[in-house]
Design an enzyme around this catalytic site. Structure first.
Site, mmCIF file in Angstrom:
data_model
loop_
_atom_site.group_PDB
_atom_site.id
_atom_site.type_symbol
_atom_site.label_atom_id
_atom_site.label_comp_id
_atom_site.label_asym_id
_atom_site.label_seq_id
_atom_site.Cartn_x
_atom_site.Cartn_y
_atom_site.Cartn_z
ATOM 1 N N ASP A 1 0.864 -1.177 0.000
ATOM 2 C CA ASP A 1 0.000 0.000 0.000
ATOM 3 C C ASP A 1 0.904 1.232 0.000
ATOM 4 O O ASP A 1 1.842 1.313 0.801
ATOM 5 C CB ASP A 1 -0.866 -0.011 1.283
ATOM 6 C CG ASP A 1 -2.289 0.423 1.015
ATOM 7 O OD1 ASP A 1 -3.209 -0.316 1.380
ATOM 8 O OD2 ASP A 1 -2.468 1.504 0.429
ATOM 9 N N GLU B 1 -6.423 4.264 -5.897
ATOM 10 C CA GLU B 1 -7.738 4.366 -5.248
ATOM 11 C C GLU B 1 -8.365 5.680 -5.698
ATOM 12 O O GLU B 1 -7.994 6.753 -5.246
ATOM 13 C CB GLU B 1 -7.583 4.362 -3.718
ATOM 14 C CG GLU B 1 -8.923 4.478 -3.013
ATOM 15 C CD GLU B 1 -8.798 4.924 -1.582
ATOM 16 O OE1 GLU B 1 -7.853 5.666 -1.266
ATOM 17 O OE2 GLU B 1 -9.637 4.513 -0.769
ATOM 18 N N ASP C 1 -12.192 -0.831 3.798
ATOM 19 C CA ASP C 1 -13.038 0.337 4.124
ATOM 20 C C ASP C 1 -14.511 0.060 3.886
ATOM 21 O O ASP C 1 -15.347 0.947 4.121
ATOM 22 C CB ASP C 1 -12.675 1.534 3.227
ATOM 23 C CG ASP C 1 -11.298 2.083 3.502
ATOM 24 O OD1 ASP C 1 -10.710 2.683 2.587
ATOM 25 O OD2 ASP C 1 -10.783 1.893 4.628
HETATM 26 O O1 TEU Z 1 -9.327 5.748 2.029
HETATM 27 C C1 TEU Z 1 -9.579 6.984 1.383
HETATM 28 C C2 TEU Z 1 -11.003 7.246 1.500
HETATM 29 O O2 TEU Z 1 -11.604 7.160 2.530
HETATM 30 C C3 TEU Z 1 -11.638 7.686 0.234
HETATM 31 O O3 TEU Z 1 -12.975 7.413 0.188
HETATM 32 C C4 TEU Z 1 -11.379 9.178 0.148
HETATM 33 O O4 TEU Z 1 -12.565 9.872 0.486
HETATM 34 C C5 TEU Z 1 -11.007 9.453 -1.272
HETATM 35 O O5 TEU Z 1 -9.872 8.654 -1.553
HETATM 36 C C6 TEU Z 1 -10.678 10.915 -1.473
HETATM 37 O O6 TEU Z 1 -10.520 11.101 -2.865
HETATM 38 C C7 TEU Z 1 -7.934 5.498 2.140
HETATM 39 C C8 TEU Z 1 -7.754 4.199 2.884
HETATM 40 O O7 TEU Z 1 -8.340 3.147 2.129
HETATM 41 C C9 TEU Z 1 -8.408 4.338 4.236
HETATM 42 O O8 TEU Z 1 -8.353 3.116 4.969
HETATM 43 C C10 TEU Z 1 -7.678 5.422 5.005
HETATM 44 O O9 TEU Z 1 -8.360 5.643 6.216
HETATM 45 C C11 TEU Z 1 -7.629 6.729 4.198
HETATM 46 O O10 TEU Z 1 -7.287 6.554 2.834
HETATM 47 C C12 TEU Z 1 -6.561 7.642 4.767
HETATM 48 O O11 TEU Z 1 -5.294 7.103 4.457
#
Ligand code: TEU
Ligand code: CA
Length: 588
Positions: free
Chosen positions: A104, A269, A347
């Protein structure tokens, strides 16, 4: 590179990936916390399941405020998870089995305990003073206020005050996750070296890129539109997603860092983005990422980006689900890019509860249906730990004391602070968290009916409560039972590999977009286009309901010979699709 070479597709296109969230996967030393030796002990199980690629969620050293997504040392392991030697062993054992390992990549922010931030916050003149996003306070009526009204994605202000500097710093997540200042080239270069090259040099095969579209913010930091009139802070996604310098940064990352490593798998992501925005990152001539996780499916019914709360999620209609799937398929077949297929991650809530049913009567049928449906879709297929056994959401009767996720706890407390100890509001809050809360994905993997579900020593106490139904839903029992979700996933992953030109690389065509219970689609040889083919194709029928559904065969396929490849109810199929039944036919 991103394109499909004439001879064969990239390994990361045709491989099936499996995400491991280390704290809850497998504990090897009885301290109640999952660890890397625990992962190593299950590699043969994953290989037998049909897994080719492992995505390991953050195992880096971290204070764990956001369970590893707050990194304090990119080049060391969080001690309870193990050591760097364990990581070397994991990599060696994964590669020995012909599998790949991606880590990650969390480089939008660090932990507030990272040495870079500890130095930066000291004063305004140290060498790292500008490595994070510092802003002077806004003074309103003589009162010190945050620079703007941006809401942190996990609630509250996105700004935290630091006395030493007399300034705020930006944190789009929790305050222990200060956003790095990507505007500075020295920050970007340090990240490429510290977080990316260090691990690629060790032989890691790529990365899942956390929050990959928010490195470039609107540095004017304007106030966000007031979407939540009763709240001080407002959702500001439009001001930090897909920002003005995103592509400049990512093209630099490709040029100065990634290109020298050849065909590494970089999956981003990419929440809340349109097809056009996504293609700016992954169109064949862009190649900033190999592909992305698009969130249209997992965000169904949440209105997350406009400020809806977890208890305000609502059900969606099956056509919405089909539309979201079609978006991912179109990116591949209409735009020549690549995509991913996923229903779960660390998530998300459990897919059998979220997108089908977890009723005792049909839960396993539904798990098999989702396996069949997703295994026939184009893109890199991702499973999440426990999904293979049809793990379902925790009960609404759980209390906030059973939860561990900061996002979920903040959501609960937001309601409590707003409405007090009203039992109805408490019930609403817990219902919302039992429906879409992240803890649903973070309960210990249920390996057996042994105490603690075989996740840890029977005498240990897991760091988080075990699912109540582990005695009925676990790996050991399902490995022994024909027709279990686990055994069905093994079958489906084999079938996916038997017909990759159709399942994984093929063109997708929906037959019945607006049917409310039946999702029937075809998978044709690539390049077949809209009007169907005379060549072999798959006909996939999915009954997303608890009622019998009539079979609905597309006219152009009616007179062609076909063979039932698999049904979620076994080989003796009936005239109608049974509740939550899926079938795959090969049409000649
Ligand atoms: O999640 C990011 C997240 O919550 C997305 O929905 C975010 O709103 C989007 O990427 C914004 O464009 C990641 C991880 O998967 C999560 O577990 C972490 O808590 C978070 O980032 C912070 O690192
Ligand atoms: Ca352990």
């Amino acid at each position: 590179m991103n394109g499909t070479s004439s001879s064969q597709p990239n390994w990361w296109k045709v491989g099936t990936a499996y995400q491991i969230w280390p704290a809850s996967y497998k504990d090897s030393n009885g301290d109640g916390i999952g660890d890397i030796p625990g992962i190593i002990s299950t590699l043969d199980y994953l290989k037998d399941l049909g897994v080719d690629i492992i995505w390991l969620s953050p195992m880096y050293d971290s204070p764990q405020k956001d369970y590893g997504y707050d990194i304090s040392n990119y080049q060391d392991v969080y001690p309870p998870f193990g050591t760097m030697q364990d990581m070397d062993t994991l990599l060696e054992q994964v590669h020995k089995r012909g599998m790949k390992l991606i880590l990650d990549l969390v480089i939008n922010h660090t932990s507030d305990q990272h040495p870079w931030f500890l130095e930066s916050k000291k004063d305004r003149t140290n060498p790292k003073a500008e490595w994070f996003m510092w802003k002077d306070p806004k003074i309103i009526d003589g009162k010190r206020c945050p620079p703007n009204n941006w809401r942190s994605i996990f609630g509250g202000s996105a700004w935290e005050w630091v006395e030493e500097r007399q300034q705020y710093y930006l944190h789009l997540f929790v305050k222990e996750q200060p956003d790095l200042n990507w505007e500075l080239e020295e920050v970007r270069r340090a990240l490429y070296k510290e977080a990316i090259e260090f691990w690629l040099d060790k032989g890691v095969d790529g990365f899942r890129v956390d929050t990959c579209i928010i490195y470039s913010k609107d540095i004017g930091f304007p106030d966000a539109v007031v979407a939540l009139p009763e709240e001080d802070f407002q959702p500001a996604f439009i001001h930090f997603e897909n920002g003005p310098r995103m592509h400049e940064f990512l093209q630099e990352q490709r040029r100065v860092c990634l290109d020298k490593y050849g065909d590494v798998f970089i999956v981003g992501e990419c929440a809340g983005s349109s097809t056009e925005q996504i293609l700016e990152y992954i169109a064949p001539d862009k190649n900033e990422f190999s592909c992305v996780f698009d969130f249209d499916v997992v965000d169904l019914g949440t209105n997350r980006t406009v400020g809806a709360k977890k208890h305000q999620n609502f059900t969606y209609q099956l056509p919405d689900f089909k539309k979201a799937i079609a978006k991912t398929q179109d990116i591949i077949q209409k735009h020549g890019a690549w995509g991913t297929v996923f229903l779960e991650n660390h998530d998300q809530a459990r897919s059998v509860s979220r997108f089908a049913t977890d009723s005792p009567q049909y839960r396993e049928a539904a798990a098999r249906l989702l396996a069949l449906c997703t295994s026939c879709l184009s893109g890199t297929l991702f499973l999440y730990q426990g999904q293979e056994i049809g793990t379902y959401n925790h009960s609404q009767d759980w209390t906030v004391h059973d939860l561990r996720d900061i996002d979920g706890i903040n959501a609960y407390n937001d309601i409590k602070n707003r409405y007090g100890d009203d039992p109805l509001w408490n019930k609403k809050a817990m219902k919302g968290l039992a429906t879409v809360g992240r803890d649903n994905a973070r309960l210990p993997v249920q390996w057996s009916a042994e105490p603690n579900a075989g996740f840890t020593d029977p005498k240990s106490t897991p760091w988080i409560r075990v699912h109540d139904d582990y005695k009925n839903v676990n790996v050991a029992e399902q490995l022994k039972r024909d027709g279990s979700p686990l055994r069905f996933w093994q079958q489906m992953l084999k079938l996916r590999k038997q017909f990759p030109e159709l399942t994984t690389l093929g063109d997708f065509e929906i037959h019945n977009m607006y049917e409310q219970q039946n999702f029937t689609f075809m998978k044709k040889l690539k390049g077949t286009g809209e009007n169907g083919s005379s060549e072999k194709e798959l006909l996939v029928m999915c009954n997303f309901s608890g009622e019998d559904e009539p079979i609905d065969i597309p006219g152009r396929l009616k007179d062609r010979p076909s063979e039932l490849l698999i049904s979620t109810y076994g080989p003796n199929v009936t005239k109608h699709l049974q509740p939550w039944e899926g079938r795959v036919y090969l049409v000649q």
